[in-house]
Structure formats: structure tokens, C-alpha cells
Write an enzyme that holds these catalytic residues in place. Structure first.
Site, mmCIF file in Angstrom:
data_model
loop_
_atom_site.group_PDB
_atom_site.id
_atom_site.type_symbol
_atom_site.label_atom_id
_atom_site.label_comp_id
_atom_site.label_asym_id
_atom_site.label_seq_id
_atom_site.Cartn_x
_atom_site.Cartn_y
_atom_site.Cartn_z
ATOM 1 N N THR A 193 -48.140 36.647 16.542
ATOM 2 C CA THR A 193 -48.221 38.102 16.748
ATOM 3 C C THR A 193 -49.037 38.798 15.657
ATOM 4 O OG1 THR A 193 -46.123 38.341 15.591
ATOM 5 C CG2 THR A 193 -46.046 38.258 17.979
ATOM 6 N N GLY A 228 -42.002 34.308 10.623
ATOM 7 C CA GLY A 228 -40.970 33.998 9.640
ATOM 8 C C GLY A 228 -41.467 33.000 8.619
ATOM 9 N N GLU A 266 -39.359 36.588 21.323
ATOM 10 C CA GLU A 266 -39.475 35.582 22.393
ATOM 11 C C GLU A 266 -39.484 36.234 23.779
ATOM 12 O OE1 GLU A 266 -40.080 32.366 22.147
ATOM 13 O OE2 GLU A 266 -40.131 32.502 19.969
#
Lengths: 655, 655
Positions: free
Chosen positions: A154, A193, A419
């Protein structure tokens, strides 16, 4: 642990009322005796490692301190766990990844950790998709944490819409290299992350350009930091994206490229239906666990807390004896179970599809995809909302961070967006339903989870015959879905006839489509729960069977009472039927009430997983609240320095 | 502020579509030209004080650092503001307290502050209720911050149920003193704002014992810390209760007494209906503002953000052009307005009642109380839920603390519990409704807000004649309430006949009672909004009138579509009626869409009040997100110390 180990007497009384064998429930819930033993061994191991605890509760730390403490703890857990696995089973990837389950979720590290993505996405990304040469280069190093990786997709300007990504990877024919660029700020990678300060490698998704032509989004393996110094490489701008509502241990990062050259070709395409469905099964399982934990905390506290009298001549009652409190909490308990059973069902479908795929049969893929989309959406939405119902049911004290509700909410509500954003997912399921509805109208046969639509497509519209037995209520959800689908399909076609493009017409019917996809999914959840519980009852003892069937009834009544508008509209339900349904719902609450504590006990969450002052097994809630407060750095000195700096000058009129 | 001051072009385009006079809207919204000027002067003053800003965004600070920064800022604000008020108006209590409005809420200090309770509860507590001698002793000192106070009621073991408080205040005849004690841990005071490390005085609620008899809960003025050293006095155990979901600037505290002697008699009784209603009006106003701010942030962002195509040959659309996004956000905007207008209406009722009270007429007090209970409950519940809808509508970025959604949610959801927990409040309204229903059954005349019940009590049950004009829909809410009230009343009586006590029967009908109180309140809100907007339209320009009426229709349709089960059950609404209502709702979304940005602009929130990277007037969302991230202490050095400490040893297998 609090000094007292005496269990609260109200909880003792609750436990003495248990009508079933708690261990039998737990074995069923966890999925077998072996799994339960494995789970308890793992928990026992973790509980006895002093380095696995937090020195100070995380909620007192600054953003930076929390990252540093998380890294300390996460690395200790990985090193110690590897050692343990090695001793016990011999170290290999499978054993280790399995063992890490408990560590990568948020059950153990309540704000998660930046190494989770390394194991959940980076390692599988290499395993599943790199070619042989690439696997050899990276897999062993990744598995042994010699490199630390993440998965980078993203961007600031794009999340859901993959095709819109702006990062470019341009093939330079002269040097045989790929040149990666972030052409503008909105192209900066944002969210992955572990990307901020932890990872030194990543799989980056970028638009591949070659000879001036765009070849779409492809994954590239990129080293971003020096392995010796951890300094960002030249051409790389990397950092973390700042504080969040939750998951602050994850170290989400940003990444910008300026003419950054890599020698690699793209690795082969990363995502497929299988991976996505697999991830969604995990999300449904995880969020059902979050809800089950929240229900455990709130139900135990509601039996310890006494507030307000019902009979003015009697002492204050346990708050769970207020019907309104039962109406808040017991459906959450039942919902958590139903969601878990639906995840199990989706998992079975997934496995069956994998077998089909091996024989080249892809028939069930779209159905599997459609179910996984809406189930992820309902479970994350319901779990997040349910955690908040549980928190608010604990009154003011629920607002304290030491209850762990905020972490549970932070995790559950994050899953609403990641997700696949829930509304987008509902629309994907709806698109599938519209497609199969039109197939059914043509008399084609449909896949199992949507086969019920056939009878509504082929027969004239007739009200569904209502009765309040569990299987009939579940069928009523199907009738509602079919009727709403018929209407939405007609509205799309009316809009097309009025001159809108099919896309515009679909957009303008969006609210109806989302709604029907949700009800379709709720029918699937109820059906999954009902089937799983009926199956369990074939081998379960009679007392356990009775409890499970009562839980099933409760969740079915609860869901039905939320769509009375639809039931009155599309079934023969009458006003007296509705009064009777409400009565049965209330009776079901009353029937579960005496077993409520025993059911949440049977979920078998150790105190360190619950991490809650209000939810501990012993019910010493006030002692624990006080104890957590006393750990606050502000309570380590009787007078804070701001008294001399600001308050005293204010009081003396000298500020 | 970001370096760029260019306004995003999509926002410019939105603003150019505005059909009404924004300034006219703002004057109406704020309540007149004078108020607007006052508001803007105050904001201008605040914006230009460098000490009023945060050095580092609060979300990067530790719990302790946040307290210290809050004290710095709060004392600066109080001192500077007092100076300003003195210069401009001459200092007196009224002027100052009025000016402090903006500072005690959370609009300016996003995690609030520990001096707020001093002005909102401690000073009024002395003003309203101390006797002359007591007022002389404390009022001037409190007003000038020579003492810092708070109001201390709730305990670890008791919140809502005042009679259950366990702190004792025993009159000692020998010394003519009061001896205060916390007989056990659950008696410790817990929650009062500012109590932790800030206040040195407080009004403490305790059970008064004299000659061995309990005289109930009474308020006592108690000094808890030395004015010179700020050390807790002997016999006092005081500290703060730890980290929370929000409001971490408030410094909520605990307080235990051990044979603590005070010379005072109790001050006269503190709370009355008037104070409670007044407080609830403020809560409804505050929470409507929180929702309006959340809607402002999300609507601006939804016009800047582009994601997914509708027409495959066109660029990605503004996300607000997805119907599903309109269905999330525009009702929140309309709801915020409706809640504000209901608070205005409640305020008018309150003022009328105050006039009545002066002539000794207490007739409308129970009605006022009943409305204030349910309106507080609906507004806080809807605002909290609405803030989350807005946050989730911003996708992943909404999860970042820099958007300010977490603070808005923290504030709104706290209000669900404080000043009367919502379920308890609904039950109080329901109790009133049951009482007046039984009066109506006997032919008695009812008070204005419940007068509509008379016709349903006296006539035989008949379905209400549905039509989808706004006033008829509002009446339909009344018809639903009356029918649900009739049923609940019957169910209570059936349970009494079956042998339950009236209290047990009421408890067992609790879920129905809560539900009907809520629908009664929603009818009141819609009626208030409708009346206020129709009144505004008498003087408003035609374009503004059209916008306001569209907003009213949207909130009415939205609410109606949430209770279709009730409408189908108790009105003549048919299936085609329902299809038509959905169509009208969608048309209303489409009609407001082009004015959405202009309406939230007209709320007139300056950027520093919104405090949001996604909501700023210029729409430079990605620049602001990046800028906030760059303020993270973790981004001040390229390699965190945990690399050498933990990551490198892990990578080298040496941990």
C-alpha cells in the site's frame, strides 16, 4: 500477580452452578485433546519465561519506548522459542512457524510486534512464489532471521485499489537492472508492518515498465538497509508512520525510492485466491478470539460487580442479573462461538477447493472467494462492535487501559480495514450473488452455499412460511437474501433501462447490495454454527449438548430480532410470532445465564493472554485495578515537578 | 502548518458548487451574529498564542509526559486568558467562566485537562450550594485559582448507584469534628478529574454517621494537599488511576481516607434536577459537536481521496461518489445537526421550567428529567458510533492518531458512561413513560412531550396511517413508541400476575423498556429538528432553507429505515412504501452530496480545533500525514538503539 490468590466468592458460586463438563467443552472448542495439550504446554512455557513479561504496562510508555520494549520482548520470544522448539522437536520451518502462532497474534503481545509480518507474509512470500534460485538465496536466511523482511504494497494514495499503485519499477536495458522510483508523495509506500525501523529487506509491489510500456503491478525483492549498520541504503527514504489507535508495536513504516537500482527481475506473482482465502480464515478465527476474550472479561466482571437493587429489601445484585446486561453480553459470547465455527467451515471449503485445484478443477473458486469476502467483513465488524459492547457493559472501569479492552478493540477494528476494506468486500460478494442470481434465472445450477437461491429464482414470489425453530429461522435468512437480491437486481436493471451504464447502475444500488451480502453471510454463519453444533452433539455428553444447542438458539434469535423488518416483509411472520420470538430470546438469555462464567472459563484463556484487570480468573478486580494504577510512573512520587513549575505560580498569580 | 498553502483542487471544485450562503448557515448554526463574532475573536486570540500549541503531538508522549505537557498548556491558557478577559471586559467570574468554555471542552485540548473540573464542578459546587460562610471562605480563592479543586463522588465499588457509596463521615461529638474513612478498598474514591496530582481541595460525597445512625450521602469540603508543598496531608492516600482510552489529560484520581479529620459540617446538598439537566444539555451539545467535527474530517477527506473507478474508461473517482460512502457520511452530518437542535429544544424546556420553579410550580420537572435522560443516552451513543463510522470511512489512514478520530471517539464514548450510564438512563425514561401511560389509561392529561400517548391509550389499537412526508414519519415514531409501551406495560402486568414482584417484572421487561425509551427519544429528536428548521426557514434565504429541509429529510429517512420492523408492525406501511422510502433516502443523499463540503465548511471549525491531518481546510492530506510522522521521536535518528541491542544479536544467532 496480586498478593491475594483467593477467588472472589461470587465467582466461586457461579462456577458451582456449572451444568456441564468444562474440560469437555474446552477440548471441543480448541479442536481436540492433542491441540489442547499443545496449547497448554506452549502457554506454560511462555508463562515461565521472565523476559516475556512487560516491565511496565505498555500503556504507560511513550510511542518510542513502546517500540523499544516490543523489540526487546519480540526478539527474546523468537530466540527462546526457537531454542525450545529445537530441543523438543528438532528445528525446522514447519515446527517453528506453528509454534510462533501464539506469538504473532495479539493475544500475547497486546500491541503486536514488528517481526510478525516477517513470518506471516515475508517468509511465505518467498516460500510460495520466489523461483528456485531466489528461494535458495533468501529462504534459509529469512527462516533463521539472518535477514528481517516485510511485504510492501500500500501507498499513501492507494490501498484497496491495487491497479492504482504509483511506485514504478523501470527496466534499464543498458545495465539489465530495475530502477525503482516514487514519482510523488502519494506514491510513498505507507503502512507495511515492521517497515519503519525493523526490516532490512522487503517484497515491494510496483508497476513494471519496460520499453516504455506498463506491464502492471509486480513484486520485487529489495534490500533497504545495510545488514551490518542497519543504515538505509542510498536512494531509500524509510521511517515509521506514527502513532495509531492500536497495534503500536507493529512499527508500520513508509518507504520512498529515488532511482534505486536492484539487480533482480520481479519474483513471480505473489497473491492468489488461495493465499487470500487462507489469510481471511485466519482473520475470522483471530477476531472471533478477540470477541471471546472480551466476553470473558466482561462476563466475569459482571458477576463480581454488584450495583443497584432489584428487590429494595435485598442487597445490590450482580450486574449480570439485570436483564439488560444479559442482553448485552450473552449474545457476544454466542456470536464468538458462531464466528469460530464459520471459520472452521470456511477452512473445510478451502481444503476441499485445494484438492479440486490439484485435479485442475477451479469451479468452486469464485464461491469460496465470495464467502471469504463477506465472512471477513461480518466477523471483523461484529467483533469490533462486540468488544465495545463488552467494554461499555463494564461501565466506567471499562475505559481504563488496564482492562485490555482498548487493545482488543484496536486489533479488531483494524481488521475491518486491512486485507480488503469491509464495504469493498461486501460489494464483491454482492457482485457474485448478482451473477449467480442471473444464472439461476436462466435455470443454471448453483454452487452449494448459494444453491438456496435457485428455488426463489425459478418460482413465483411467495412469502416464506415462518416458524421459530432454528433451521427454519436460518432458512428465513436465505429467503430474505433471495428477495433482497431479486429487488436489487431489478433496480440495477431499471437504472440501466433509464440510461445509466451498468457500472453507474451498480454504484447507485450500492447500499442495497451491501445489505443483502451481509444478510447472505449471516445466514451462512448461522448455518455453519448450527451444523457444527449438531455434529458435535452426536458425540458430546448430554449436558454439553444442551449448552451448545442453547448457545445456537441464542445467536439465531438474536440475529433474527435484528432483521424484523425483513422478516415481516418477506416471511409470514405475524405480530404474535414476533412477541413470541422476543419471549424465546429472553428465555434463552435466562437459560445461559447460570452457565455464563463456566462457558467463558471453558474458553481456557490464561490470565496473561486476557491481560485484563477486570477479567482475571480470580475476580479480584479492585485489587488489580489499584495495582495497575500504582505502576503508573506518575504515582512513583507524591508531587509531580509541574507543581513547582506551573501550578504554584498559577496559584500565586505569578504565571 | 505544512509549507504548502495551496488548496487541493478537488476541494476548490466542491466549494464552487455551493448553492447557499455559507456565512448565513454559520450564523444560524452558531446562534447569531454576536455569538459568531465572539467565537471567532476567541479563536483568533487562541491561535496566536505560541504557548497554546503542543511542542510534540500528544500521541507521541508517555502517560507522564502527557500529564506534564497538559499542565503546562492548561496553566498558560488560564493565565493568558484571564489577562485577556481582564483587559477587554474587566475580570469577573461570569466573563471568565464564559471565556473558558472553549478551553474546558476537548475541542482545544484534545485529551482535555485537569483544571476543567475545577471550573465545571468545583466552583459551581461552591457557588450553588455552600452556605454564606462557606462561600466567603472558598469562592473567591477558587475563582482565582488560589486553591485547585475537584468534585469527588464515585468509588472503586460504586458509580451509578449513589446510595451504595461506602466512604464514611462520622461526627465526633467530643471534638465537634467529622472523621472520614475508607473502610475497605472498594470504598476508595476513583475517577474524579484532576484528583490525581493536581487538586488540593475537593468536595467529597460520603455517608454521614452521627450517634450511630446513617444520615445518607452528604458533601464535605476537604483539603487533601498542603498548599505550600502540595504534599498529601496525613491520613490521605491520593494518586492517579492510570492510562485510559481517552481523556488522558484529565488526571483522574483515587483517594483513600484513614481517620482523616475535618472541622466542617457537610455543605448543603449538592445536586438537584436543574444541575443534572443543565449538565446533560451541555453533554448533548458537546457530543453533537464531536460528531460534526468527525463528519467534517471524513467528508473533506472523502472529496480529496480518489479510489477505484466506476466507469472503467474514467479516472478513479472521489470516494464520496461511491453511494456506499454517502450512506456512511451524510447521515452523520445530518444527525449532528439534529442532535444540536434537540439540545437547543431541551435548553428551552429547561429555561421554561426554571421560570415555573420560581413560582413554585414543579409540574414539568419529571418530564424534563425524562427527556434529558434519554436525549443524553441517544446523543452520546449515536455520536460515539458516528465518529467510528466516519473514521472507518477514511480507510486505513483513519486509524492514525494524527487524524484526531481517536480523541474524538475517546471523548464521545466516555460520555456514554459518565453522568448517568446510558442503559440506566433509558430505564429512567421508560419508568416515566410507563407511569404516564397508566395515567393516560385513566384519562389523565399528559405533559407536552408525551401528550401524543393519550390518543393511543384511549382509543382501540389501530394501525397508524403511513405516508412518507416528514411530519407523518415523525408521528409514526410516536405511534411505534405508544404501541411498544402498551406491549411492555402488558408484559409487566402479566409477569406480576404470574407471581413476580413489580421490580422483578420490570427487570424482566428491561430489554423492551430500553428499546421503547430510545424510540420515544428519536421521535423527540426528529420533532425538535423539524420544528427548528421550519422556524429557521421563516427568515432564512430560500437557498439555505432548501438545504436545511433536505438535511431534515435525510435524517428522518435514515432513522425510519432503521426501524422498518416497527413501522411494518405498527403502521400501514406496505412493501412498495418501503421501496419508495429507500428510493427517497438515496435521492436525499444525492441531493446533499454537492453541498457536503460547503455544509461542513459552514460548521466553521478552525484547523486547530479539528486537529486532524485528514480534515484541514486546504485538503493537503498526504503532506500533513507525512509531516506528523516526521515528528515521531522514532524518526529523529536513522537507526534505533534496539538494532545493536537486540536485532543484530538475533540476526547473528547470538541472542
Amino acid at each position: 500477580m496480586p498478593s491475594t490468590s483467593v477467588v472472589n466468592k461470587d465467582l466461586l458460586a457461579e462456577r458451582s452452578k456449572c451444568t456441564f463438563d468444562r474440560e469437555e467443552f474446552t477440548v471441543w472448542w480448541v479442536g481436540g485433546k492433542d491441540r489442547l495439550e499443545e496449547k497448554r504446554n506452549r502457554e506454560h512455557f511462555c508463562m515461565n519465561q521472565p523476559e516475556f513479561g512487560d516491565k511496565i504496562p505498555l500503556h504507560y510508555l511513550s510511542h518510542k519506548e513502546l517500540y523499544e520494549e516490543t523489540i526487546r520482548k519480540a526478539t527474546a520470544i523468537f530466540a527462546k522459542s526457537k531454542e525450545m522448539v529445537q530441543k523438543k522437536h528438532g528445528y525446522n520451518a514447519g515446527n517453528f512457524v506453528k509454534f510462533l502462532d501464539v506469538l504473532t497474534g495479539d493475544g500475547f503481545m497486546h500491541q503486536a510486534n514488528p517481526l510478525a509480518v516477517h513470518f506471516s507474509m515475508f517468509v511465505p512470500g518467498i516460500m510460495g512464489h520466489g523461483n528456485a534460485e531466489q528461494q535458495e538465496r533468501w529462504l534459509d536466511r529469512a527462516l533463521n532471521c539472518k535477514i528481517l523482511g516485510t511485504y510492501v504494497q500500500t501507498e499513501l494514495g492507494h490501498g484497496t485499489f491495487l491497479r492504482g499503485l504509483e511506485t514504478t519499477a523501470t527496466f534499464d536495458e543498458e545495465t539489465d537492472e530495475i530502477v525503482i522510483n516514487s514519482p510523488r508523495l502519494s506514491a510513498y509506500k505507507w503502512w507495511p508492518g515492521g517497515l519503519g525501523l525493523t526490516a532490512n529487506h522487503c517484497i515491494v509491489m510496483a508497476q513494471l515498465y519496460s520499453k516504455g510500456r506498463c506491464h502492471g503491478v509486480n513484486p520485487f525483492m529489495v534490500q533497504i538497509r545495510d545488514e551490518e549498520t542497519h543504515m538505509p541504503l542510498a536512494g531509500i527514504e524509510v521511517g515509521e508512520i506514527g502513532n495509531k489507535l492500536g497495534y503500536n508495536g507493529v512499527n508500520n513504516g513508509f518507504l520512498g525510492f529515488k532511482n534505486f537500482r536492484i539487480p533482480e527481475k520481479p519474483i513471480s506473482s505473489v497473491l492468489n485466491y488461495g493465499t487470500m482465502v487462507f489469510t481471511r480464515v485466519l482473520i475470522v478465527l483471530d477476531t472471533s478470539q478477540m470477541l471471546a476474550r472480551a466476553a470473558t472479561i466482561a462476563i466475569r466482571y459482571s458477576c463480581v460487580r454488584r450495583q443497584s437493587v432489584i428487590d429494595p429489601n435485598q442487597p445490590e445484585v450482580q450486574v449480570i442479573d439485570h436483564q439488560t446486561q444479559q442482553g448485552k453480553l450473552l449474545p457476544q459470547l454466542a456470536k464468538a462461538i458462531a464466528l469460530k465455527l464459520s471459520a472452521d467451515n470456511l477452512w473445510k471449503m478451502y481444503e476441499a477447493t485445494q484438492v479440486d485445484l490439484e485435479t485442475g478443477n477451479t469451479d468452486r473458486l469464485p464461491e469460496l472467494h465470495a464467502v471469504s469476502c463477506c465472512l471477513k467483513a461480518v466477523s471483523t465488524g461484529d467483533a469490533a462492535a462486540g468488544v465495545e459492547v463488552c467494554r461499555l457493559a463494564c461501565g466506567g472501569h471499562g475505559y481504563l487501559s488496564s482492562t485490555n479492552f482498548l487493545n482488543l478493540y484496536g486489533s479488531a477494528t483494524a481488521a475491518v480495514t486491512y486485507e480488503g476494506e469491509n464495504t469493498v468486500l461486501y460489494l464483491q460478494t454482492a457482485r457474485y450473488l448478482v451473477k449467480v442470481w442471473n444464472q439461476a434465472l436462466k435455470g443454471q445450477q448453483l454452487m452449494p452455499t448459494v444453491r438456496y437461491l435457485e428455488q426463489y429464482a425459478t418460482k413465483p414470489v411467495k412469502r416464506f412460511a415462518w416458524s421459530d425453530s432454528t433451521p427454519v429461522i436460518i432458512e428465513a435468512f436465505q429467503a430474505v437474501t433471495a428477495n433482497r437480491l431479486r429487488l436489487a437486481n431489478e433496480h440495477i436493471q431499471q437504472r440501466v433501462k433509464a440510461g445509466r451504464t451498468p457500472q453507474e447502475a451498480t454504484n447507485e444500488t450500492g447500499l442495497e447490495l451491501v445489505h443483502l451480502a451481509e444478510i447472505h453471510c449471516r445466514g451462512f454463519i448461522l448455518q455453519s454454527a448450527y451444523a457444527a453444533i449438531e455434529q458435535a452433539c452426536q458425540t458430546a455428553s448430554q449436558p454439553l449438548g444442551e449448552v451448545l444447542r442453547e448457545i445456537c438458539r441464542l445467536v439465531v434469535y438474536d440475529e433474527a430480532l435484528r432483521i424484523t423488518g425483513d422478516l415481516l416483509r418477506f416471511t409470514t411472520m405475524s405480530d404474535p410470532d414476533l412477541v413470541e420470538l422476543q419471549r424465546k430470546y429472553e428465555a434463552s438469555l435466562g437459560a445461559i445465564r447460570p452457565n455464563a462464567v463456566s462457558i467463558v472459563d471453558a474458553f481456557d484463556y490464561p490470565d496473561f493472554i486476557l491481560g485484563s484487570t477486570l477479567g482475571a480468573y480470580d475476580g479480584n478486580v479492585y485489587e488489580r485495578l489499584f495495582e495497575d494504577a500504582m505502576k503508573s510512573p506518575l504515582n512513583q512520587e507524591p508531587v509531580n515537578r509541574t507543581f513547582e513549575l506551573y501550578l504554584k505560580p498559577l496559584m500565586r498569580g505569578k504565571l
